[in-house]
Design a protein around this motif. Structure first.
Motif, PDB file in Angstrom:
ATOM      1  N   LEU A 362      42.737  31.703  39.475  1.00 51.51           N
ATOM      2  CA  LEU A 362      41.825  31.841  40.612  1.00 51.51           C
ATOM      3  C   LEU A 362      42.530  32.461  41.805  1.00 51.51           C
ATOM      4  O   LEU A 362      42.006  33.361  42.449  1.00 51.51           O
ATOM      5  CB  LEU A 362      41.284  30.458  40.985  1.00 51.51           C
ATOM      6  N   SER A 363      43.752  31.977  42.047  1.00 48.09           N
ATOM      7  CA  SER A 363      44.455  32.508  43.225  1.00 48.09           C
ATOM      8  C   SER A 363      44.847  33.966  42.982  1.00 48.09           C
ATOM      9  O   SER A 363      44.819  34.776  43.896  1.00 48.09           O
ATOM     10  CB  SER A 363      45.664  31.644  43.580  1.00 48.09           C
ATOM     11  N   LEU A 365      43.165  36.008  41.083  1.00 51.89           N
ATOM     12  CA  LEU A 365      41.905  36.741  41.175  1.00 51.89           C
ATOM     13  C   LEU A 365      41.523  36.974  42.632  1.00 51.89           C
ATOM     14  O   LEU A 365      41.169  38.084  43.022  1.00 51.89           O
ATOM     15  CB  LEU A 365      40.810  35.925  40.481  1.00 51.89           C
ATOM     16  N   SER A 366      41.652  35.911  43.419  1.00 47.36           N
ATOM     17  CA  SER A 366      41.244  36.056  44.821  1.00 47.36           C
ATOM     18  C   SER A 366      42.191  36.992  45.546  1.00 47.36           C
ATOM     19  O   SER A 366      41.791  37.736  46.426  1.00 47.36           O
ATOM     20  CB  SER A 366      41.140  34.699  45.517  1.00 47.36           C
ATOM     21  N   ARG A 367      43.481  36.979  45.121  1.00 45.28           N
ATOM     22  CA  ARG A 367      44.431  37.885  45.753  1.00 45.28           C
ATOM     23  C   ARG A 367      44.065  39.335  45.436  1.00 45.28           C
ATOM     24  O   ARG A 367      44.028  40.185  46.313  1.00 45.28           O
ATOM     25  CB  ARG A 367      45.849  37.579  45.272  1.00 45.28           C
ATOM     26  N   SER A 368      43.751  39.577  44.144  1.00 44.23           N
ATOM     27  CA  SER A 368      43.437  40.959  43.797  1.00 44.23           C
ATOM     28  C   SER A 368      42.085  41.349  44.407  1.00 44.23           C
ATOM     29  O   SER A 368      41.891  42.492  44.800  1.00 44.23           O
ATOM     30  CB  SER A 368      43.441  41.167  42.282  1.00 44.23           C
ATOM     31  N   PHE A 369      41.167  40.358  44.501  1.00 40.41           N
ATOM     32  CA  PHE A 369      39.876  40.642  45.129  1.00 40.41           C
ATOM     33  C   PHE A 369      40.070  41.027  46.590  1.00 40.41           C
ATOM     34  O   PHE A 369      39.506  41.998  47.080  1.00 40.41           O
ATOM     35  CB  PHE A 369      38.972  39.415  45.012  1.00 40.41           C
ATOM     36  N   ARG A 370      40.940  40.252  47.257  1.00 38.11           N
ATOM     37  CA  ARG A 370      41.192  40.534  48.679  1.00 38.11           C
ATOM     38  C   ARG A 370      41.804  41.906  48.856  1.00 38.11           C
ATOM     39  O   ARG A 370      41.458  42.651  49.764  1.00 38.11           O
ATOM     40  CB  ARG A 370      42.116  39.473  49.277  1.00 38.11           C
ATOM     41  N   ARG A 371      42.708  42.221  47.898  1.00 37.04           N
ATOM     42  CA  ARG A 371      43.382  43.513  47.991  1.00 37.04           C
ATOM     43  C   ARG A 371      42.366  44.648  47.833  1.00 37.04           C
ATOM     44  O   ARG A 371      42.343  45.593  48.592  1.00 37.04           O
ATOM     45  CB  ARG A 371      44.462  43.596  46.911  1.00 37.04           C
ATOM     46  N   ARG A 373      39.142  44.456  48.171  1.00 40.08           N
ATOM     47  CA  ARG A 373      38.174  44.435  49.259  1.00 40.08           C
ATOM     48  C   ARG A 373      38.720  45.185  50.478  1.00 40.08           C
ATOM     49  O   ARG A 373      38.032  45.926  51.141  1.00 40.08           O
ATOM     50  CB  ARG A 373      37.864  42.992  49.642  1.00 40.08           C
ATOM     51  N   ASP A 532      42.720  39.758  56.039  1.00 37.02           N
ATOM     52  CA  ASP A 532      43.228  38.590  55.339  1.00 37.02           C
ATOM     53  C   ASP A 532      44.442  38.111  56.059  1.00 37.02           C
ATOM     54  O   ASP A 532      45.043  38.796  56.857  1.00 37.02           O
ATOM     55  CB  ASP A 532      43.605  38.984  53.914  1.00 37.02           C
TER      56      ASP A 532
END
Ligand SMILES: Nc1ncnc2c1ncn2[C@@H]1O[C@H](COP(=O)(O)OP(=O)(O)OP(=O)(O)O)[C@@H](O)[C@H]1O
Ligand SMILES: [Mg+2]
Length: 534
Positions: A362-363, A365-371, A373, A532
């Motif tokens: 999850l972390s 995923l959220s890191r790559s999502f943030r990147r 985004r 972020d």
């Protein structure tokens, strides 16, 4: 093989409430005895090369020698960094003093004192363990160097302490490693009651660390709360103090050393060293942690605990599930104790591992999502800027094409100027500029741009003039009435502009001559840049 018996049982009746026992080495029976394999000792080029007389070996002297068993795979470990201290001062000090600023003492064991230090070259904090005793002979020195090899071997594992480098000087061993928050012993003394969920997590961490040793056929032999450190993240538990680590096969044929008697498995008394001994030590350490129990170093309770009798008043405080795991780890018969692998497949630990894995995914995923985004947002910012420009063009064109009706009032800004009579009133376009270029962690306003710079090139877009929402005050130093008087018509009245609400106010006429009209639209915010933490 030389065997050591525990002291005769003594009757203690404090019912084993945990007491502070930092630095108490009374449970250690004898110094470790190992044979060591070859290691790399490299002279530090920037140091004095003279050898001290009376040194136990050619390598251990006034000269600081890097010690590493990693060989070519990690050439950094076999060289010492240059001292940041000037040469004339550096000659007087040890390599440790030249390179580190000693800040505090973190702990002390049977073999060494550990200090919190600041690296003078990069300003980072580390822990440096300095052997307490001078190298008494080649054998003792070899035993200390063996510890370096083990630290290096397990340094990469998440649940083992990260090792940086080691060196010897003045017949002492220095080991630089990551700085941890505290030992599990200190943590227990501080918290006293540790939630059971946390105990399971600690058990999981330690089993994973232990598995990495057992998978290499090595046994730790000194598992105890004092030798488990909590990392800087305040979460991860790491195995430390590999001073007694030994190969299982060599342990029974050579002189292995018992660890702390409070954590010692019963079969060690018979000279049987096995992986199961580590499991027992970990089990009893978990009992201490979960029940806040002071473990006896000898006496009747010592024997009871090794016969599978756990004191009810302590063990009752924890769940049956944890009780059964601890009891199984403390089985008197080493053959009946579960292995690290078997324990790791316990449903509760499996569940925790799954949870950690999904949290990690999850972390990630959220890191790559943030990147991504952020990347998309960057592009969108460009689109928005373009869209905004097109909108401006469009509005301008629209406005220029719009026929100006006869009722449209004109403002005679300068009664002497003939052109002012002909120029139709152009609506004032007023913006609160919000740029597309992010500045720090907030929206960008026009004030962020240097004076005279137009970030959106609005001034280059021809008429109508785009002006800042704050009108320029070019009338400084004059009274309002004086200024108003200038704008009175021939009848002494203020010019009236019925179509534009803000010009109804006499003060509007005071704004810069550039102001041609009230705002036809006001753009509050173009967009908000979101950033972020990273
Ligand atoms: N990297 C570190 N970060 C923070 N504290 C540490 C670190 N390494 C050691 N300590 C502290 O120093 C104490 C002694 O360290 P260590 O166990 O390595 O010494 P030792 O002489 O080998 O001990 P033992 O008597 O267990 O053999 C630890 O219990 C811990 O409190
Ligand atoms: Mg220790």
């Amino acid at each position: 093989m030389e065997k050591h018996r525990l002291p005769l049982p003594e009757l203690h009746d404090d019912k084993h409430r945990h007491k502070q026992c930092n630095g108490d080495n009374s449970n250690r029976f004898r110094p470790p005895k190992y044979k060591t394999r070859g290691y790399v000792a490299v002279d530090n080029n920037n140091l004095n090369r003279s050898q001290s007389l009376g040194s136990c070996s050619a390598n251990s002297s006034q000269v600081a020698h890097a010690i590493s068993f990693r060989g070519l795979e990690c050439p950094d470990a076999s060289t010492l960094p240059l001292s940041p201290v000037p040469l004339e001062r550096s000659e007087r000090n040890s390599h440790f003093e030249q390179c580190f600023e000693r800040l505090a003492k973190l702990g002390e064991g049977s073999f060494g004192e550990v200090f919190k230090v600041r690296d003078r070259s990069d300003g980072r904090f580390y822990a440096v363990k300095i052997s307490k005793q001078l190298f008494r002979g080649e054998q003792y020195r070899a035993e200390r160097l063996e510890e370096v090899r083990r630290y290096e071997e397990f340094s990469g594992h998440e649940n083992c302490i990260r090792f940086i480098r080691a060196w010897e000087q003045y017949d002492r061993l220095y080991m630089q490693m990551e700085l941890c928050r505290e030992s599990l012993e200190q943590y227990l003394l501080r918290c006293q009651r540790i939630p059971e969920e946390r105990i399971w997590h600690i058990l999981l961490d330690l089993l994973r660390g232990l598995k990495s040793l057992h998978d290499r056929n090595l046994i730790h032999l000194d598992i105890k709360l004092d030798n488990v450190l909590i990392g800087e993240d305040d979460e991860t538990c790491k195995l430390a103090d590999f001073g007694l680590v030994i190969d299982v096969d060599r342990a029974n044929s050579h002189h292995a050393t018992e660890g702390d008697s409070r954590y010692m498995a019963p079969e060690i008394l018979q000279g049987h060293f096995s992986k199961a001994a580590d499991i027992f030590s970990l089990g009893i350490a978990m009992l201490e942690l979960a029940c806040y129990m002071d473990l006896p170093s000898n006496g009747p309770l010592w024997h009871e605990l090794r016969n599978g009798i756990l004191p009810e008043e302590f063990i009752n405080k924890i769940s049956l599930e944890l009780q059964s795991v601890i009891k199984s780890m403390m089985m008197p018969d080493p053959a009946r104790r579960p292995t690290a692998d078997q324990l790791l497949s316990h449903p509760k630990l499996q569940h925790l591992q799954q949870k950690r894995k999904s949290l990690m995914n999850l972390s990630m995923l959220s890191r790559s999502f943030r990147r991504s985004r952020r990347a998309v947002w960057g592009r969108m910012c460009n689109w928005k800027t373009s869209a905004f420009r097109y909108l401006l063009y469009f509005l301008e064109v629209l406005h220029l094409c719009k026929p100006i009706g006869p009722s449209q009032p004109s403002i005679n800004l300068d009664p002497n100027s003939p052109s002012s009579k002909e120029v139709p009133l152009v609506p004032r376009v007023e913006f609160q500029l919000v740029g597309s270029t992010p500045i720090a962690n907030r929206d960008c306003y026009a004030s962020d741009f240097p004076f005279g710079e137009d970030p959106l090139e609005l001034s280059h877009q021809g008429s109508p003039n785009v002006i800042n929402s704050t009108p320029l005050n070019t009338n400084q130093g004059k009274s309002r009435m004086e200024l108003l008087g200038k704008n009175l018509d021939s009848f002494g009245r203020y010019p009236k502009m019925p179509d534009f609400e803000s010009l109804n106010s006499p003060c509007s006429a005071l704004s810069s001559p550039k102001v041609l009209d009230t705002s036809s639209f006001r753009r509050k915010k173009l967009f908000v840049m979101e950033f972020d933490d990273e």
